[in-house]
Motif scaffolding. Structure first.
Motif, PDB file in Angstrom:
ATOM      1  N   VAL A  65       0.857  -1.195   0.000  1.00 10.71           N
ATOM      2  CA  VAL A  65       0.000   0.000   0.000  1.00 10.71           C
ATOM      3  C   VAL A  65       0.888   1.238   0.000  1.00 10.71           C
ATOM      4  CG1 VAL A  65      -1.763   1.303   1.243  1.00 10.71           C
ATOM      5  CG2 VAL A  65      -1.832  -1.210   1.222  1.00 10.71           C
ATOM      6  N   PRO A  66       0.816   2.073  -1.025  1.00 10.47           N
ATOM      7  CA  PRO A  66       1.681   3.256  -1.078  1.00 10.47           C
ATOM      8  C   PRO A  66       1.163   4.389  -0.189  1.00 10.47           C
ATOM      9  CG  PRO A  66       0.278   3.196  -3.012  1.00 10.47           C
ATOM     10  CD  PRO A  66      -0.013   1.935  -2.238  1.00 10.47           C
ATOM     11  N   GLU A  67       2.056   5.263   0.165  1.00 13.71           N
ATOM     12  CA  GLU A  67       1.678   6.506   0.851  1.00 13.71           C
ATOM     13  C   GLU A  67       0.781   7.318  -0.076  1.00 13.71           C
ATOM     14  OE1 GLU A  67       4.035  10.643   2.071  1.00 13.71           O
ATOM     15  OE2 GLU A  67       5.151   8.826   1.557  1.00 13.71           O
ATOM     16  N   TYR A  68      -0.195   8.034   0.503  1.00 13.87           N
ATOM     17  CA  TYR A  68      -1.059   8.864  -0.341  1.00 13.87           C
ATOM     18  C   TYR A  68      -1.638  10.014   0.459  1.00 13.87           C
ATOM     19  CZ  TYR A  68      -4.530  10.414  -3.690  1.00 13.87           C
ATOM     20  OH  TYR A  68      -5.255  11.181  -4.558  1.00 13.87           O
ATOM     21  N   ASN A  69      -1.640  11.198  -0.140  1.00 13.05           N
ATOM     22  CA  ASN A  69      -2.291  12.361   0.450  1.00 13.05           C
ATOM     23  C   ASN A  69      -3.513  12.706  -0.390  1.00 13.05           C
ATOM     24  OD1 ASN A  69      -3.006  15.054   1.383  1.00 13.05           O
ATOM     25  ND2 ASN A  69      -1.009  15.073   2.389  1.00 13.05           N
ATOM     26  N   TRP A  70      -4.680  12.677   0.249  1.00  7.34           N
ATOM     27  CA  TRP A  70      -5.954  12.850  -0.456  1.00  7.34           C
ATOM     28  C   TRP A  70      -6.239  14.289  -0.868  1.00  7.34           C
ATOM     29  CZ3 TRP A  70      -9.814   9.063  -1.395  1.00  7.34           C
ATOM     30  CH2 TRP A  70      -9.507   7.781  -0.919  1.00  7.34           C
ATOM     31  N   TRP A  71      -5.597  15.246  -0.240  1.00  2.74           N
ATOM     32  CA  TRP A  71      -5.988  16.649  -0.419  1.00  2.74           C
ATOM     33  C   TRP A  71      -5.361  17.229  -1.682  1.00  2.74           C
ATOM     34  CZ3 TRP A  71      -5.381  20.835   4.023  1.00  2.74           C
ATOM     35  CH2 TRP A  71      -5.970  22.027   3.602  1.00  2.74           C
ATOM     36  N   ASN A  81       0.059  23.467  -6.900  1.00  2.19           N
ATOM     37  CA  ASN A  81       0.958  22.376  -7.265  1.00  2.19           C
ATOM     38  C   ASN A  81       1.798  22.758  -8.474  1.00  2.19           C
ATOM     39  OD1 ASN A  81       2.149  19.839  -7.211  1.00  2.19           O
ATOM     40  ND2 ASN A  81       0.538  18.883  -8.412  1.00  2.19           N
ATOM     41  N   GLY A  82       2.273  24.008  -8.466  1.00  2.00           N
ATOM     42  CA  GLY A  82       3.181  24.430  -9.512  1.00  2.00           C
ATOM     43  C   GLY A  82       2.510  24.748 -10.832  1.00  2.00           C
ATOM     44  N   GLY A 127       3.131  14.049  -1.453  1.00  3.49           N
ATOM     45  CA  GLY A 127       2.609  14.919  -0.414  1.00  3.49           C
ATOM     46  C   GLY A 127       1.370  15.686  -0.810  1.00  3.49           C
ATOM     47  N   LEU A 128       1.159  16.773  -0.105  1.00  2.00           N
ATOM     48  CA  LEU A 128      -0.007  17.632  -0.286  1.00  2.00           C
ATOM     49  C   LEU A 128      -0.084  18.170  -1.714  1.00  2.00           C
ATOM     50  CD1 LEU A 128      -2.256  18.805   1.586  1.00  2.00           C
ATOM     51  CD2 LEU A 128      -0.766  20.773   1.951  1.00  2.00           C
ATOM     52  N   TYR A 129      -1.295  18.130  -2.299  1.00  2.00           N
ATOM     53  CA  TYR A 129      -1.601  18.666  -3.626  1.00  2.00           C
ATOM     54  C   TYR A 129      -0.924  17.901  -4.767  1.00  2.00           C
ATOM     55  CZ  TYR A 129      -2.774  22.559  -0.509  1.00  2.00           C
ATOM     56  OH  TYR A 129      -3.264  23.317   0.517  1.00  2.00           O
ATOM     57  N   ALA A 130      -0.514  16.678  -4.524  1.00  2.00           N
ATOM     58  CA  ALA A 130       0.148  15.908  -5.577  1.00  2.00           C
ATOM     59  C   ALA A 130      -0.673  14.701  -6.018  1.00  2.00           C
ATOM     60  CB  ALA A 130       1.533  15.453  -5.108  1.00  2.00           C
ATOM     61  N   GLY A 131      -1.884  14.545  -5.492  1.00  2.00           N
ATOM     62  CA  GLY A 131      -2.684  13.366  -5.793  1.00  2.00           C
ATOM     63  C   GLY A 131      -3.709  13.586  -6.882  1.00  2.00           C
TER      64      GLY A 131
END
Length: 728
Positions: A65-71, A81-82, A127-131
């Protein structure tokens, strides 16, 4: 060669991931997602499960299960996000009255989102804003024009908001039968539209009529028609229960009645408000239980850090944890996070789409169609590109900030109004520019030559308005004294005074260009200027789009998605959620500019209205057709609007209800037939008990290009055409 402990850990984690993918059944792509989610959850320990309920979720390497940021955010383009294309703000999307264009726009946004996600994953940015779980769109009703976040919405009408919102969701989520390109999230559920400073403790208790007629339709449409995969619970309470612990909202309405099968996320910090703002829980564990029992799957905040403690106190069960967690993992499975990259067609998107020329052109097109011409005295617009002398001035004439609104990305292609006009006019035009006035404060230097320049030129363009510094979310509007909301609807006094000075010195016409995310009262200045153009917060290509309209390359075709009152005195109390006196449906006072209003460089004429019947029984369809003619010599696009107006029947019915609209293109002198088809569901209305029923009686169907009111006609809209029907 020395290997650091961190590198060893990463190597070990990768090895575990590889082992999991080769040996665990939840990676078997031949199995249904439901079964795979069940298998994964069954393999997890309770400790691993309870760590998955905050927006920033840790990896479980042993299970792959990979790390994930929902936001993440995509209100009008990939945000925070650039590099990304910045499209016009939400309220401008409403002004287009063009769902097809908005779906095309969000298809572009989700393409950029997929491409950026691939790049972020490759560089281990999780991280944040990358999902790919975007917490947009905002489909709250713009109930009161003082609300700072109204700019994020599609306006004051539930029908228009539903159509634009569904289009937004479909474009963002894609049309694959197995995978989502990204997921949208309808927010803020429910009955949320300010005041910002009260949002953490406010209780909204609308009538059942207002709840079902105004506040809920867009959410229902996004669930039933758009298949939206996320819903965000609001900060405020409804009928005494915090929105994020309301079993009525989240379980009874959303799931049981509407059939929602996605995930529910709290607004950020909203679960803490159950405890601190609304005081509905005495302990954090009680807040956990209230939210999880009601249906909240994911906590943006801190409260769900205490899930284990709530289980230990027998306030919730592990079975409930499994149920809520499954909905979260189903989203991740449907996004393709547990499948081979080549299995998901959306992984074919490449980085070339990010802020591509095609997307910049699309941003320009959306802005063009959103711009609303509110006044054009003596047809002084469009301007001649070969104008000899031209003055551009005003606090936002060279501002890129006015383009971006809130929740924005980054672009190297921000085109200000000054730049757009400079690029449009002849190289021989003597173009003068001065800012002239500070946006929100008086000038300190009394020796200001700027107003006098208006007496030396053939025309003056003055760009005024408000910005995300004045209106916005509680935490963002740094120049607001009311946490993002506005106290009144006027322009800042410095701008009013400057416009008056320009008009005192003017030689040629004054064209006022208004940048805003909400209605602005122009009582003091509208009589003085010759033209008024509302550009909203028009995105990165806003300056080009404004110049396209000012100089006639594109005829203006935007229409107001919200009523512009004359002043704040026309409004009910801000914290009153009763719809009486609000929006075009219930407002009896004459506004400055009505809902649906918008002029162009030509005029249209409606004729030959026909219907398939004059008497409609429940279950039958009503078909209305009308001829629309372009009376002028310029091509343009018209927004044809159909309103239901009661003649008799209960006195609580709306005075007008928008039931259909269609944007059509008309060549000079061309006539087109426009058809509207209404079934029983569309003609049903809400009674005092909040029930959608067939309301017998006599009605008018009025076809127009603005709210069919006396004020609209006075301002120059087409004469409406109507037919009378009976619902039997």
């Amino acid at each position: 060669m020395k290997i650091s402990i961190l590198n060893l850990f990463m190597i070990f984690s990768i090895a575990l991931q590889s082992y999991a993918q080769n040996n665990y059944k939840w990676f078997d792509e031949t199995l249904p997602f439901e079964e795979r989610a069940d298998l994964l959850i069954e393999a997890m320990t309770l400790k691993e499960k309870v760590a998955q309920f905050l927006n920033e979720t840790p990896a479980v390497p042993r299970l792959g299960v990979p790390e994930y940021n929902w936001w993440n955010e995509s209100l009008h383009g990939i945000a925070r996000n650039g590099k990304a294309t910045i499209f016009p703000q939400g309220i401008a999307m409403g002004a287009t009255f063009n769902p097809d264009l908005i779906q095309e726009m969000t298809t572009a946004i989700s393409d950029e989102g997929r491409a950026k996600f691939k790049i972020a994953q490759a560089m281990n940015n999780k991280g944040l804003y990358a999902g790919l779980t975007f917490w947009s769109p905002n489909v709250n009703i713009f109930r009161d024009p003082r609300w700072g976040r109204g700019q994020e919405t599609y306006g004051e009408d539930p029908f228009l908001t539903s159509k634009i919102g569904v289009a937004y969701v479909k474009g963002l989520q894609g049309n694959d039968s197995k995978y989502f390109k990204a997921t949208a999230c309808a927010k803020h559920f429910a009955v949320h539209s300010g005041p910002e400073e009260l949002r953490h403790s406010f209780n909204a208790s609308p009538s059942k009529l207002d709840l079902y007629e105004t506040y809920l339709p867009a959410f229902e449409a996004l669930v039933k028609e758009g298949n939206v995969q996320g819903v965000m619970g609001a900060y405020n309470a409804v009928y005494g229960d915090p929105s994020c612990s309301s079993e009525f909202l989240l379980d009874e309405l959303l799931k049981k009645q509407w059939g929602f099968n996605g995930y529910i996320v709290s607004d950020c910090g909203a679960l803490g408000d159950i405890l601190k703002g609304h005081k509905k829980a005495k302990t954090v564990e009680e807040a956990v239980a209230l939210a999880m029992n009601a249906g909240v799957n994911l906590n943006c905040g801190w409260v769900y850090q205490n899930i284990q403690s709530a289980i230990d106190q027998n306030l919730i069960t592990e079975e409930l944890v499994n149920e809520r967690l499954k909905q979260l993992f189903l989203i991740r499975f449907k996004l393709g996070f547990f499948d081979k990259a080549e299995s998901n067609p959306f992984n074919n998107v490449t980085s070339e789409v990010i802020n591509s020329d095609e997307h910049k052109d699309l941003a320009r097109k959306v802005a063009q169609q959103s711009i609303v011409l509110l006044k054009n005295k003596d047809n002084i617009l469009p301007l001649d590109k070969n104008i000899k002398t031209l003055y551009i001035t005003g606090p936002f004439s060279s501002s890129s900030n006015i383009l971006m609104a809130n929740y924005y990305g980054m672009s190297a292609n921000l085109v200000t109004v000054l730049e757009g006009v400079t690029d449009k006019v002849s190289l021989g035009t003597s173009l003068n520019y001065r800012q002239g006035v500070l946006p929100f404060n008086k000038n300190l230097n009394p020796l200001n030559w700027a107003p006098k320049v208006a007496g030396q030129v053939e025309a003056t363009i003055v760009v005024v308005g408000i910005s995300n510094e004045i209106e916005g979310e509680e935490v963002d509007a740094i120049a607001s004294e009311h946490k993002g909301d506005r106290k009144d609807l006027k322009l800042p006094q410095s701008q009013i005074d400057y416009i008056k000075e320009l008009c005192e010195h003017k030689k040629g016409p004054i064209i006022l260009v208004l940048g805003t995310g909400s209605p602005v009262s122009l009582e003091e200045v509208e009589p003085l200027v010759d033209a008024v153009v509302c550009m909203w917060y028009p995105g990165e290509q806003g300056g080009n789009a404004v110049a396209d309209v000012l100089f006639g390359d594109v005829a203006p075709s935007g229409h107001l998605p919200i009523t512009f009152p004359k002043n704040v005195e026309q409004l009910p109390a801000f914290d009153d959620y009763n719809m009486k006196g609000r929006t075009y449906k219930y407002m009896t006072k004459e506004p400055m500019y009505p809902f649906g209003f918008g002029l162009s460089y030509t005029s249209s004429e409606f004729s030959n209205i026909t219907s398939n019947t004059k008497s409609v029984k429940e279950g039958n369809e009503l078909n209305i057709s009308v001829d629309v003619k372009n009376n002028g010599k310029k091509d343009f696009e018209e927004v044809v609007q159909a309103y239901l107006v009661p003649i008799d029947g209960p006195g609580y019915l709306p005075m007008y209800s928008l039931k259909g609209f269609e944007r059509i293109s008309l060549k000079a002198g061309e006539t087109k037939k426009v058809d509207f088809r209404f079934n029983t569901e569309q003609l049903n209305q809400i009674n005092l008990e909040g029930e959608k029923v067939w309301m017998k009686g006599t009605y008018k169907i009025i076809i127009s290009n603005a709210l069919p009111s006396k004020r609209s006609i006075e301002l120059g809209s087409a004469k409406p055409i109507e037919t009378i029907i009976k619902l039997k």
